[in-house]
Write an enzyme that holds these catalytic residues in place. Structure first.
Site, PDB file in Angstrom:
ATOM      1  CB  SER A 136      38.461  19.339  51.152  1.00  0.00           C
ATOM      2  OG  SER A 136      38.349  18.090  51.765  1.00  0.00           O
ATOM      3  CD  GLU A 170      33.133  -0.579  55.615  1.00  0.00           C
ATOM      4  OE1 GLU A 170      33.776   0.488  55.586  1.00  0.00           O
ATOM      5  OE2 GLU A 170      32.370  -0.946  54.704  1.00  0.00           O
ATOM      6  CG  HIS A 176      30.059  13.804  56.272  1.00  0.00           C
ATOM      7  ND1 HIS A 176      30.827  14.821  56.779  1.00  0.00           N
ATOM      8  CD2 HIS A 176      30.931  12.869  55.835  1.00  0.00           C
ATOM      9  CE1 HIS A 176      32.111  14.516  56.642  1.00  0.00           C
ATOM     10  NE2 HIS A 176      32.199  13.338  56.063  1.00  0.00           N
ATOM     11  CB  SER A 232      31.683  17.631  54.777  1.00  0.00           C
ATOM     12  OG  SER A 232      31.644  16.527  53.895  1.00  0.00           O
TER      13      SER A 232
HETATM   14  C1  PLP Z   1      36.988  17.579  60.101  1.00  0.00           C
HETATM   15  C2  PLP Z   1      36.863  17.454  58.615  1.00  0.00           C
HETATM   16  N1  PLP Z   1      37.138  18.520  57.845  1.00  0.00           N
HETATM   17  C3  PLP Z   1      37.019  18.476  56.504  1.00  0.00           C
HETATM   18  C4  PLP Z   1      36.597  17.319  55.866  1.00  0.00           C
HETATM   19  C5  PLP Z   1      36.506  17.316  54.376  1.00  0.00           C
HETATM   20  O1  PLP Z   1      35.221  17.095  53.902  1.00  0.00           O
HETATM   21  P1  PLP Z   1      34.998  16.468  52.432  1.00  0.00           P
HETATM   22  O2  PLP Z   1      35.193  14.996  52.563  1.00  0.00           O
HETATM   23  O3  PLP Z   1      33.595  16.844  52.074  1.00  0.00           O
HETATM   24  O4  PLP Z   1      36.019  17.088  51.537  1.00  0.00           O
HETATM   25  C6  PLP Z   1      36.312  16.184  56.609  1.00  0.00           C
HETATM   26  C7  PLP Z   1      35.869  14.950  55.937  1.00  0.00           C
HETATM   27  O5  PLP Z   1      35.257  14.086  56.464  1.00  0.00           O
HETATM   28  C8  PLP Z   1      36.444  16.242  58.014  1.00  0.00           C
HETATM   29  O6  PLP Z   1      36.210  15.154  58.777  1.00  0.00           O
END
Ligand code: PLP
Length: 361
Positions: free
Chosen positions: A28, A297, A157, A152
């Site tokens: 994010s 899940e 992940h 991420s």
């Molecule tokens: C498409 C997408 N963008 C951004 C993020 C954000 O990543 P983070 O969880 O590391 O903040 C995610 C989280 O899974 C995501 O699926």
């Protein structure tokens, strides 16, 4: 943030064939940093419109509106679950300046078409690759097609630093904006030769000198140290995920009542998405219930049709055309996780529960 972060960034950039990597505290944060760099470097301005797929994670969208941009939602392809490139031309308006492409659940978007459309309309292309580390399109790694690409390494992940993210770019100017914006908007992390700001040779003046309205998105040394070990394993982890998918396909055999996400090219199989057929005797909710009761899940396909989430009232946006495919997965879709280890036992169990529920047992 110090030597480990620097080394991880060098390893990460080399692995994906990019010039620059900036590690941050999450995927994010990576999206926020990339978008903010585009705005503060003057390539986007408040009120500009950004085309986004109707299905993605919340923090694909939020950094755009937080930086004053407007979202323009375009439907997904019902099979790949990525933005439907056939709908793009009609969605572009006079205010459109960018496409933020998302590779959903490991599956690459169609970058030959996306690049051609962006070039023809003079649009910036950037990539949210937070779900698809290790995926590729025409042998080029996802996350390297746009002006920046984000990753991420959150716990669930392809590689895990518990929390963590990276922005890749080949653009030196954007890189320097990101180095400042990541840490308070200060000058300290900029190279001496940066075109962004000419530093005072006396380090005292550059210890607390602020040039941009930045954030604190810094990662930890400990996360980077873990990341350095993880990136060595990435190819093996992705190969195992691909083997798991092949095994699942076999295990599901001729079972009917659903369709699955179709990989456009080399998916890195974040998870396994299913969309229950509208005319199936069993509903998505019944399937989810039985899987959950069997200890498996289950998650929605990311956020379903994102415009159906209550948060939409806060987000300046428009919808290019009816989001029919996104609505279908909102109502009928779910996904289960994949992992970088051999999951044959778990996948056999999953396939047997799916077979039971779809056969009314
Ligand atoms: C498409 C997408 N963008 C951004 C993020 C954000 O990543 P983070 O969880 O590391 O903040 C995610 C989280 O899974 C995501 O699926």
């Amino acid at each position: 943030m110090g030597a480990e972060v620097k080394s991880y960034e060098a390893d990460f950039a080399a692995h994906f064939g990019s010039r620059y990597a900036v590690m941050v505290s999450s995927g994010s944060a990576a999206n926020l940093l990339g978008i903010a760099a585009l705005v503060y470097s003057g390539r986007l301005k408040a009120g500009d419109e950004v085309i986004v797929p109707a299905v993605s994670w919340s923090t694909t969208y939020f950094p755009l509106t937080q930086m004053g941009l407007r979202l323009r939602f375009v439907d997904i392809d019902p099979d790949t679950l990525n933005i439907d490139v056939a709908l793009l031309d009609a969605a572009i308006t006079d205010a459109t300046r960018m496409v933020f492409a998302v590779n959903l659940l490991g599956n690459p978007c169609d970058y030959s078409q996306l690049r051609a459309i962006c070039e023809a309309h003079d649009l910036i292309l950037a990539e949210d690759n937070c779900e698809s580390m290790g995926a590729s399109f025409q042998e080029k790694m996802c996350g390297t097609f746009g002006v920046f690409g984000t990753f991420s390494s959150f716990y669930s992940h392809h590689i895990a630093t518990m929390e963590g993210g990276v922005v890749l770019t080949d653009d030196e100017e954007l890189y320097h904006f990101m180095l400042s914006l990541r840490a308070h908007g200060w000058t300290r992390d900029l190279p001496k030769t940066s075109q962004l700001y000419s530093k005072n040779p006396d380090p005292f003046y550059e210890s607390y000198n602020f040039i941009l309205p930045g954030f604190n998105l810094r990662p930890l040394e400990m996360e980077a140290a873990i990341g350095r070990e993880q990136i060595i394993k990435l190819d093996g982890l992705v190969s195992q995920r691909i083997l798991n998918e092949a095994y699942l396909k076999e295990a599901l055999g001729g079972l009917r009542g659903f369709r699955r996400q179709r990989p456009l090219q080399q998916s890195s199989w974040f998870g396994f998405a299913f969309i229950i057929d509208p005319d199936c005797d069993v509903s998505r909710d019944q399937v989810v219930k039985q899987l959950t009761n069997s200890g498996i899940e289950v998650r929605p396909i990311v956020a379903g049709n994102f415009t159906r989430n209550p948060v939409i009232s806060y987000l300046p946006h428009s919808i290019a055309a009816p989001l029919t495919a996104a609505d279908d997965i909102h109502k009928n879709g779910f996904f289960v996780g994949n992992h970088g280890h051999d999951m044959r036992r778990e996948l056999d169990y999953f396939a047997s529960v799916m077979s039971d529920v779809l056969n009314g047992k």
